[in-house]
Design a protein around this motif. Structure first.
Motif, PDB file in Angstrom:
ATOM      1  N   LEU A   9       0.816  -1.207   0.000  1.00 46.64           N
ATOM      2  CA  LEU A   9       0.000   0.000   0.000  1.00 46.64           C
ATOM      3  C   LEU A   9       0.852   1.260   0.000  1.00 46.64           C
ATOM      4  CD1 LEU A   9      -2.653  -1.068   2.663  1.00 46.64           C
ATOM      5  CD2 LEU A   9      -2.805  -1.261   0.171  1.00 46.64           C
ATOM      6  N   GLU A  10       1.978   1.190   0.696  1.00 43.52           N
ATOM      7  CA  GLU A  10       2.873   2.332   0.806  1.00 43.52           C
ATOM      8  C   GLU A  10       4.285   1.806   1.051  1.00 43.52           C
ATOM      9  OE1 GLU A  10       1.851   6.523   2.579  1.00 43.52           O
ATOM     10  OE2 GLU A  10       2.542   5.236   4.192  1.00 43.52           O
ATOM     11  N   LEU A  11       5.283   2.477   0.484  1.00 41.40           N
ATOM     12  CA  LEU A  11       6.669   2.028   0.583  1.00 41.40           C
ATOM     13  C   LEU A  11       7.545   3.115   1.174  1.00 41.40           C
ATOM     14  CD1 LEU A  11       7.127   0.416  -2.956  1.00 41.40           C
ATOM     15  CD2 LEU A  11       6.512  -0.762  -0.831  1.00 41.40           C
ATOM     16  N   GLU A  12       8.511   2.695   1.976  1.00 37.37           N
ATOM     17  CA  GLU A  12       9.607   3.575   2.380  1.00 37.37           C
ATOM     18  C   GLU A  12      10.786   3.296   1.440  1.00 37.37           C
ATOM     19  OE1 GLU A  12       8.734   2.771   7.097  1.00 37.37           O
ATOM     20  OE2 GLU A  12      10.803   2.859   6.380  1.00 37.37           O
ATOM     21  N   LEU A  13      11.334   4.332   0.861  1.00 40.65           N
ATOM     22  CA  LEU A  13      12.487   4.190  -0.028  1.00 40.65           C
ATOM     23  C   LEU A  13      13.672   4.897   0.597  1.00 40.65           C
ATOM     24  CD1 LEU A  13      10.810   4.953  -3.483  1.00 40.65           C
ATOM     25  CD2 LEU A  13      11.011   2.751  -2.296  1.00 40.65           C
ATOM     26  N   HIS A  14      14.787   4.196   0.674  1.00 38.62           N
ATOM     27  CA  HIS A  14      16.026   4.762   1.208  1.00 38.62           C
ATOM     28  C   HIS A  14      17.056   4.714   0.076  1.00 38.62           C
ATOM     29  CE1 HIS A  14      14.158   4.491   5.159  1.00 38.62           C
ATOM     30  NE2 HIS A  14      13.830   3.244   4.851  1.00 38.62           N
ATOM     31  N   VAL A  15      17.363   5.882  -0.482  1.00 35.75           N
ATOM     32  CA  VAL A  15      18.163   5.986  -1.695  1.00 35.75           C
ATOM     33  C   VAL A  15      19.598   6.388  -1.336  1.00 35.75           C
ATOM     34  CG1 VAL A  15      18.310   7.005  -3.996  1.00 35.75           C
ATOM     35  CG2 VAL A  15      16.073   6.733  -2.889  1.00 35.75           C
ATOM     36  N   ARG A  16      20.560   5.594  -1.809  1.00 34.30           N
ATOM     37  CA  ARG A  16      21.974   5.886  -1.563  1.00 34.30           C
ATOM     38  C   ARG A  16      22.762   5.749  -2.862  1.00 34.30           C
ATOM     39  NH1 ARG A  16      20.554   2.912   3.087  1.00 34.30           N
ATOM     40  NH2 ARG A  16      21.194   3.842   5.079  1.00 34.30           N
ATOM     41  N   THR A  17      23.870   6.465  -2.927  1.00 28.48           N
ATOM     42  CA  THR A  17      24.847   6.251  -3.990  1.00 28.48           C
ATOM     43  C   THR A  17      26.108   5.685  -3.358  1.00 28.48           C
ATOM     44  OG1 THR A  17      25.479   8.589  -3.776  1.00 28.48           O
ATOM     45  CG2 THR A  17      23.966   8.005  -5.557  1.00 28.48           C
ATOM     46  N   TRP A  18      26.850   4.892  -4.156  1.00 22.05           N
ATOM     47  CA  TRP A  18      27.997   4.165  -3.626  1.00 22.05           C
ATOM     48  C   TRP A  18      29.209   4.286  -4.539  1.00 22.05           C
ATOM     49  CZ3 TRP A  18      28.039   1.163   0.912  1.00 22.05           C
ATOM     50  CH2 TRP A  18      26.796   1.022   1.546  1.00 22.05           C
ATOM     51  N   ASN A  19      30.371   4.238  -3.925  1.00 23.43           N
ATOM     52  CA  ASN A  19      31.627   3.982  -4.632  1.00 23.43           C
ATOM     53  C   ASN A  19      32.491   3.124  -3.721  1.00 23.43           C
ATOM     54  OD1 ASN A  19      32.977   5.694  -2.781  1.00 23.43           O
ATOM     55  ND2 ASN A  19      32.800   7.468  -4.128  1.00 23.43           N
ATOM     56  N   ALA A  20      33.751   2.909  -4.082  1.00 24.37           N
ATOM     57  CA  ALA A  20      34.610   2.021  -3.306  1.00 24.37           C
ATOM     58  C   ALA A  20      34.841   2.512  -1.888  1.00 24.37           C
ATOM     59  CB  ALA A  20      35.953   1.848  -4.022  1.00 24.37           C
ATOM     60  N   MET A  21      34.666   3.811  -1.651  1.00 19.67           N
ATOM     61  CA  MET A  21      34.869   4.372  -0.318  1.00 19.67           C
ATOM     62  C   MET A  21      33.676   4.137   0.600  1.00 19.67           C
ATOM     63  SD  MET A  21      37.874   5.940  -0.117  1.00 19.67           S
ATOM     64  CE  MET A  21      37.654   7.176   1.139  1.00 19.67           C
ATOM     65  N   GLY A  22      32.524   3.805   0.034  1.00 21.53           N
ATOM     66  CA  GLY A  22      31.335   3.566   0.847  1.00 21.53           C
ATOM     67  C   GLY A  22      30.114   4.240   0.264  1.00 21.53           C
ATOM     68  N   GLY A  23      29.059   4.307   1.071  1.00 21.31           N
ATOM     69  CA  GLY A  23      27.789   4.846   0.607  1.00 21.31           C
ATOM     70  C   GLY A  23      27.524   6.240   1.132  1.00 21.31           C
ATOM     71  N   SER A  24      26.656   6.959   0.424  1.00 19.23           N
ATOM     72  CA  SER A  24      26.249   8.291   0.855  1.00 19.23           C
ATOM     73  C   SER A  24      25.247   8.177   1.992  1.00 19.23           C
ATOM     74  CB  SER A  24      25.608   9.038  -0.316  1.00 19.23           C
ATOM     75  OG  SER A  24      24.367   8.424  -0.670  1.00 19.23           O
ATOM     76  N   ALA A  25      24.953   9.302   2.605  1.00 21.31           N
ATOM     77  CA  ALA A  25      23.833   9.345   3.542  1.00 21.31           C
ATOM     78  C   ALA A  25      22.553   9.043   2.755  1.00 21.31           C
ATOM     79  CB  ALA A  25      23.755  10.708   4.208  1.00 21.31           C
ATOM     80  N   PRO A  26      21.583   8.370   3.369  1.00 24.34           N
ATOM     81  CA  PRO A  26      20.370   8.023   2.612  1.00 24.34           C
ATOM     82  C   PRO A  26      19.422   9.202   2.459  1.00 24.34           C
ATOM     83  CG  PRO A  26      20.195   7.260   4.871  1.00 24.34           C
ATOM     84  CD  PRO A  26      21.576   7.827   4.737  1.00 24.34           C
ATOM     85  N   LEU A  27      18.754   9.252   1.343  1.00 25.05           N
ATOM     86  CA  LEU A  27      17.611  10.144   1.159  1.00 25.05           C
ATOM     87  C   LEU A  27      16.375   9.275   1.298  1.00 25.05           C
ATOM     88  CD1 LEU A  27      16.380  12.888   0.422  1.00 25.05           C
ATOM     89  CD2 LEU A  27      16.524  12.222  -1.962  1.00 25.05           C
ATOM     90  N   SER A  28      15.557   9.511   2.318  1.00 24.22           N
ATOM     91  CA  SER A  28      14.419   8.645   2.623  1.00 24.22           C
ATOM     92  C   SER A  28      13.120   9.354   2.276  1.00 24.22           C
ATOM     93  CB  SER A  28      14.424   8.277   4.109  1.00 24.22           C
ATOM     94  OG  SER A  28      15.624   7.603   4.448  1.00 24.22           O
ATOM     95  N   LEU A  29      12.210   8.620   1.694  1.00 26.08           N
ATOM     96  CA  LEU A  29      10.912   9.163   1.341  1.00 26.08           C
ATOM     97  C   LEU A  29       9.878   8.058   1.343  1.00 26.08           C
ATOM     98  CD1 LEU A  29      10.663   9.489  -2.479  1.00 26.08           C
ATOM     99  CD2 LEU A  29      12.886   9.162  -1.453  1.00 26.08           C
ATOM    100  N   ARG A  30       8.620   8.451   1.385  1.00 30.25           N
ATOM    101  CA  ARG A  30       7.524   7.486   1.358  1.00 30.25           C
ATOM    102  C   ARG A  30       6.729   7.676   0.084  1.00 30.25           C
ATOM    103  NH1 ARG A  30       5.503   8.320   6.758  1.00 30.25           N
ATOM    104  NH2 ARG A  30       3.411   8.348   5.894  1.00 30.25           N
ATOM    105  N   VAL A  31       6.324   6.569  -0.517  1.00 25.94           N
ATOM    106  CA  VAL A  31       5.596   6.600  -1.779  1.00 25.94           C
ATOM    107  C   VAL A  31       4.346   5.736  -1.649  1.00 25.94           C
ATOM    108  CG1 VAL A  31       5.664   6.050  -4.242  1.00 25.94           C
ATOM    109  CG2 VAL A  31       7.716   6.925  -3.108  1.00 25.94           C
ATOM    110  N   PRO A  32       3.162   6.306  -1.848  1.00 19.52           N
ATOM    111  CA  PRO A  32       1.949   5.480  -1.861  1.00 19.52           C
ATOM    112  C   PRO A  32       1.883   4.675  -3.151  1.00 19.52           C
ATOM    113  CG  PRO A  32       1.407   7.762  -2.337  1.00 19.52           C
ATOM    114  CD  PRO A  32       2.880   7.740  -2.008  1.00 19.52           C
TER     115      PRO A  32
END
Length: 350
Positions: A197-220
């Motif tokens: 019904l609804e999703l939480e999305l946690h979006v990150r970008t990555w390279n060999a050094m590690g991942g970015s801070a997540p951008l979190s949002l909710r999508v119906p």
């Protein structure tokens, strides 16, 4: 044919710093960013020795000092080393097992990616005659062509189903916790479950050094046939671009009754509300969305209902999407008069 290397390292010269020679490199990544870095020969030699302990079959590193170099000038030695370093890094950049090492990107001046710039829903697609839907996202990393040393190898979106839906049945059992991956410039395709019904999305970008801070949002998740298709709505932006500094936010403690601004998941925009309850273990804040009051004129009040939204929905908001609100314009005016007018201050103290 072999795939093109995501990283290109070019030795563009050298210079004398004190009594040492440092070699200048231009590093370009296939994601579109490039930067320059300067390193000593001895530093790069240490990197090679460290890699040799964990990876077999490395190219030969340029010799430290040969017999011929004893009878040539320092500049000639530096030029020969520059040619050797160029050859060395050209071969190294073709090795995926080498580029996955954090030490390589670190020594070349790279850093972890920044939080993504934006996330946009491209479309919803229905899979055949089933109830399953596919969400297609356009994720824009924070990149610039020059002087950007935070390259992006991949984009990851982790999908979680809000915790209050788990107790209601089998909603989201398939997609909960799943991670979907894409590369820069390609959409991220997220397969949802029929019961979502609804999703939480946690979006990150990555390279060999590690991942970015997540951008979190909710999508119906749309539940009507007409809701599927293209959608050009921008869902969210980085917290830093919305006027919220993470360091300051970490020191701000909200309580029930506090007036706040929060993102309403129906359109991804900020609206005014009041904190009803804080669920710290889950990372959620329950918000009562404000409505206009009769006979009061607050020009800066932003209400969900005035934008055509249902202010009884999407009341559970991620903590990262809630910030303290400025006082209403009427309260700010009164406070300013109190501060500026001594007569007002005298009456206030009586």
């Amino acid at each position: 044919t072999a795939d093109r290397s995501p990283l290109e390292v070019i030795c563009i010269g050298f210079s004398t710093v004190g009594i040492h020679t440092e070699y200048r490199f231009r590093v370009a990544h296939s994601c579109g960013c490039s930067w320059k870095v300067q390193r000593r020969y001895s530093t790069l030699r240490v990197l090679h020795d460290e890699l040799a302990n964990v990876i077999a079959g490395l190219p030969a590193f340029p010799e430290r000092v040969s017999l011929a170099q004893h009878i040539t000038s320092d500049r000639d030695v530096a030029m020969q080393r520059a040619v050797g370093l160029q050859r060395y890094f050209h071969i190294l950049a073709q090795r995926g097992d080498v580029l996955s090492q954090a030490s390589v990107l670190r020594e070349l001046g790279g850093e972890r990616p920044d939080i993504v710039s934006s996330v946009r829903i491209l479309r919803w697609e229905k899979v055949g005659s089933t109830q399953q839907k596919v969400l297609e996202l356009d994720v824009t990393p924070s990149l610039s062509p020059e002087g950007c040393n935070k390259p992006v190898d991949r984009i990851e979106v982790q999908v979680n189903v809000p915790f209050w839906l788990h107790s209601g049945g089998p909603h989201g059992k398939t997609s909960d916790g799943a991670v979907f991956v894409s590369t820069v410039g390609q959409p991220v395709r997220i397969e949802t479950s029929p019961g979502d019904l609804e999703l939480e999305l946690h979006v990150r970008t990555w390279n060999a050094m590690g991942g970015s801070a997540p951008l979190s949002l909710r999508v119906p998740v749309p539940n009507q046939e007409g809701a599927l298709g293209a959608c050009q709505h921008v869902m969210a932006e980085p917290v830093s671009q919305l006027g919220l500094e993470p360091a300051h936010w970490g020191q701000t403690r909200l309580m029930a009754g506090n007036r706040v601004e929060a993102i309403w998941a129906g359109d991804g925009k900020w609206y005014h509300g009041v904190v009803r309850r804080i669920d710290e273990p889950k990372g959620w804040i329950i918000v009562d969305w404000l409505r206009p009051r009769p006979l009061e004129n607050e020009d800066d009040l932003r209400c969900v209902c005035e934008s055509g939204g249902d202010d009884t929905a999407h009341r559970q908001v991620l903590a990262a999407h809630v910030r303290p609100a400025c006082p209403p314009s009427s309260a700010r005016t009164a406070a300013r008069r109190l501060a500026e007018d001594p007569q007002c201050r005298r009456h206030e103290s009586i």
